[in-house]
Design an enzyme around this catalytic site. Structure first.
Site, mmCIF file in Angstrom:
data_model
loop_
_atom_site.group_PDB
_atom_site.id
_atom_site.type_symbol
_atom_site.label_atom_id
_atom_site.label_comp_id
_atom_site.label_asym_id
_atom_site.label_seq_id
_atom_site.Cartn_x
_atom_site.Cartn_y
_atom_site.Cartn_z
ATOM 1 N N ASP A 34 40.021 -19.249 0.199
ATOM 2 C CA ASP A 34 41.296 -18.684 0.615
ATOM 3 C C ASP A 34 41.128 -17.414 1.429
ATOM 4 O O ASP A 34 40.095 -16.769 1.378
ATOM 5 C CB ASP A 34 42.102 -18.281 -0.633
ATOM 6 C CG ASP A 34 42.937 -19.430 -1.142
ATOM 7 O OD1 ASP A 34 42.969 -20.482 -0.478
ATOM 8 O OD2 ASP A 34 43.562 -19.261 -2.200
ATOM 9 N N LYS A 55 46.020 -18.778 5.210
ATOM 10 C CA LYS A 55 46.929 -18.287 6.244
ATOM 11 C C LYS A 55 46.417 -17.036 6.931
ATOM 12 O O LYS A 55 46.359 -16.958 8.122
ATOM 13 C CB LYS A 55 48.273 -17.930 5.611
ATOM 14 C CG LYS A 55 49.238 -19.077 5.609
ATOM 15 C CD LYS A 55 50.595 -18.610 5.137
ATOM 16 C CE LYS A 55 51.360 -19.806 4.585
ATOM 17 N NZ LYS A 55 52.537 -19.454 3.861
ATOM 18 N N MET A 168 53.580 -11.330 -4.151
ATOM 19 C CA MET A 168 54.127 -11.750 -2.847
ATOM 20 C C MET A 168 55.517 -11.190 -2.616
ATOM 21 O O MET A 168 56.449 -11.909 -2.268
ATOM 22 C CB MET A 168 54.169 -13.294 -2.767
ATOM 23 C CG MET A 168 52.810 -13.949 -2.801
ATOM 24 S SD MET A 168 52.885 -15.744 -2.694
ATOM 25 C CE MET A 168 53.118 -16.177 -4.407
HETATM 26 N N1 SAH Z 1 46.259 -16.273 -7.663
HETATM 27 C C1 SAH Z 1 46.417 -14.892 -7.227
HETATM 28 C C2 SAH Z 1 47.767 -14.634 -6.592
HETATM 29 C C3 SAH Z 1 47.956 -15.358 -5.277
HETATM 30 S S1 SAH Z 1 49.482 -15.000 -4.516
HETATM 31 C C4 SAH Z 1 46.184 -13.951 -8.427
HETATM 32 O O1 SAH Z 1 46.035 -14.446 -9.547
HETATM 33 O O2 SAH Z 1 46.134 -12.726 -8.236
HETATM 34 C C5 SAH Z 1 49.042 -13.692 -3.434
HETATM 35 C C6 SAH Z 1 49.598 -12.376 -3.927
HETATM 36 O O3 SAH Z 1 48.771 -11.845 -4.964
HETATM 37 C C7 SAH Z 1 49.667 -11.273 -2.895
HETATM 38 O O4 SAH Z 1 50.833 -11.384 -2.108
HETATM 39 C C8 SAH Z 1 49.699 -10.044 -3.763
HETATM 40 O O5 SAH Z 1 50.991 -9.845 -4.295
HETATM 41 C C9 SAH Z 1 48.794 -10.448 -4.928
HETATM 42 N N2 SAH Z 1 47.411 -9.965 -4.776
HETATM 43 C C10 SAH Z 1 46.302 -10.704 -4.619
HETATM 44 N N3 SAH Z 1 45.197 -9.933 -4.578
HETATM 45 C C11 SAH Z 1 45.619 -8.654 -4.728
HETATM 46 C C12 SAH Z 1 44.969 -7.385 -4.804
HETATM 47 N N4 SAH Z 1 43.648 -7.259 -4.698
HETATM 48 N N5 SAH Z 1 45.739 -6.284 -4.991
HETATM 49 C C13 SAH Z 1 47.076 -6.376 -5.116
HETATM 50 N N6 SAH Z 1 47.745 -7.549 -5.053
HETATM 51 C C14 SAH Z 1 47.030 -8.671 -4.868
#
Ligand code: SAH
Length: 256
Positions: A34, A55, A168
C-alpha cells in the site's frame, strides 16, 4: 498453489511490524504494498518482486478488483504472496474483500495483525485511550464513505464514546467538528491531531472541538488521526503553545 498473507505493516516505523510479518517478508516471492507502507520496510524483502498498489504512490487508484485478481494470479506462481497493508489489515483496510475473493478462488489466506495507527498515536502521546476513571469505551470510526457504500451513521457513536479516534478524516475536519457538535459533543472537548505517528517527522496538535471547527487541522498533509476525549485534556493543554492552536480558549478555560 501458494498462500497469500495479509500482513499489517504497522503505522510506519519499520521496526513496528510483527516478527511473524517480518519473517514472511523475508521469504516472500512477491509483495503487493500500500501507499502508506514506508520504503525501509520493503528492504525486509529484497528478494521479492515488489508491486505498489495504492492511491498515494501512483496517484491513480488501483482498483480493488484488480488487486483481488492479482493476488489470485500471484498465488499460482509464488509459494508466499504478501499483501502488505498499513497499520492493521482488518481496520479500514479493505481486507474483507481480499479475503473473500481469495476464498472464492480457493486460495489459502492468512492474516497477520499489525499495530493500528490509533494505538501508535496513543503510545506516542503517552496517553492511554482507556484512562482509568475517565474512559471505558473507545470508538474507531471513519466518516469516509467508499464508492457504492451506504452512508453510515458514524457520528452518534463518536459523540457518545468516552474516547474516539477518527481515521481518514483530517481533510474534512472542520465540517466533522460541526457534525459532532450537532450530535451533542461539548465544544470544549479536548482534541489531539497526530500526523505520521511512529515516524521521525510526526506532529501533534492540541486543540478542542471548537479549535477543530476553526481550522486547527489545516495544513496537515501526511496521514493523520483525529482523537477526541477527556483522556487528552492534559496532553492537549501542554501541546497548546508548542504547536498550532486555533481558538482553543474553551480548553484553557476549563482546566482539570
Ligand atoms: N489499516 C490502517 C488504516 C488505513 S486507513 C491502520 O490500521 O492504521 C488510512 C488512515 O489511517 C489515514 O487516513 C490516517 O487517518 C490513518 N493513518 C495511517 N497511518 C498513520 C500514521 N502513521 N499516523 C497517523 N494516522 C495514520
Amino acid at each position: 498453489m501458494g498462500k497469500v498473507y495479509l500482513i499489517g505493516a504497522g503505522p510506519g516505523a519499520a521496526d513496528l511490524i510483527t516478527v511473524r510479518g517480518a519473517e514472511l517478508l523475508k521469504r516472500a516471492g512477491i509483495v503487493f504494498y500500500d501507499a502508506l507502507v514506508q520504503p525501509d520496510m520493503l528492504a525486509l524483502a529484497p528478494q521479492a518482486r515488489q508491486v505498489a498498489v495504492g492511491k498515494r504512490c501512483s496517484r491513480i487508484s488501483t482498483d480493488q478488483r484488480f488487486i483481488n485478481r492479482n493476488l489470485v494470479e500471484a498465488a499460482a506462481k509464488y509459494d508466499i504472496v504478501v499483501r502488505l497493508k498499513g497499520g492493521d489489515p482488518m481496520l479500514f483496510g479493505r481486507a474483507q474483500e481480499e479475503i473473500e475473493s481469495l476464498e472464492a478462488a480457493g486460495v489459502a489466506c492468512e492474516v497477520v495483525p499489525g499495530v493500528t495507527s490509533a494505538l501508535a498515536a496513543s503510545a506516542e502521546l503517552g496517553v492511554s485511550l482507556t484512562g482509568r476513571g475517565v474512559s471505558r469505551s473507545v470508538v474507531f470510526a471513519t466518516p469516509r464513505v467508499g464508492e457504492g457504500e451506504d452512508v453510515s451513521d458514524w457520528a452518534p457513536a463518536v459523540a457518545r464514546a468516552d474516547t474516539a479516534v477518527l481515521y481518514m478524516a483530517v481533510g474534512q475536519a472542520a465540517e466533522i467538528a460541526g457534525v459532532l457538535q450537532a450530535q451533542g459533543m461539548p465544544i470544549a472537548t479536548p482534541v489531539v491531531l497526530v500526523e505520521n505517528a511512529s515516524l521521525p517527522h510526526s506532529r501533534h496538535i492540541g486543540t478542542t472541538l471548537q479549535g477543530l471547527k476553526n481550522g486547527a487541522a489545516q495544513g496537515l498533509a501526511g496521514p493523520a488521526l483525529l482523537l477526541f476525549g477527556e483522556v487528552f485534556r492534559k496532553r492537549a493543554h501542554t501541546l497548546i503553545g508548542h504547536d498550532i492552536l486555533i481558538d482553543a480558549k474553551p480548553l484553557l478555560a476549563v482546566p482539570r
